[in-house]
Design a protein around this motif. Sequence first.
Motif: not given
Length: 229
Positions: A9-13
């Motif tokens: 999720a952090h990478r997507a953000l």
Amino acid sequence: MSDEQLAAAHRALLAGGDVQFDMMAAPGRPPPPAWLKALGEWLEWALAPVGRFLRWIGSFMPDAPYARIVLWTMIAALALLILWIVVDRVRHGVWRWPRWRRRRSAAAVDAAQEDWTPDATPARAWLEEADALAAQGDYAQAVHHLLLRSVEDMARRRPQIVRPALTSRDLARADGIPSAPRRLFSEIASAVERSLFGGRPIDADEWGRCRLAYADFAQTRNWPRNGTA
């Protein structure tokens, strides 16, 4: 949520680009245009003598702040007075004292120049020319003729007063003219203004009053009209 899911999720953000994470410096102010910079440099050069002059004056003043305020106020008032005199000279074409001083000198002007009367020969010719116009029924032009001749006489006596930009009303208020010619000029000028700008025709009675006033002033009241006996 597992660690792997949180990392994903952090990478997507980070990849989305909707949220800013890095602090970026604000863009610098654009340099002023060359003409504005040149103007500022010219003003700095042109006003440098003024700054040096003011600093030179300030060097003679006491250190007390209130005394400096009073002295600078007096200097500013004197500068404004000089500026007003110069502007008044440009507007009216003559150097004049402030109004309070002009009131004191008005009586002296009247006493010294109360004998302001037109010369006999041209005054008689002017009246004959005006009488010829009045004989044709053109009373407005006859009064206007006396006004123009009065302006000519005023220009001969006070060339610094009469200028093309001034109206007859300005001339009637000009300083340096004794009270007698001022009253005569104001009366004739008012009649011409009412005729030219007010649309009110000048009749025989008004022409007669203007002629009589001019004849009395020019000391020609006993002259015959149109050369008749």
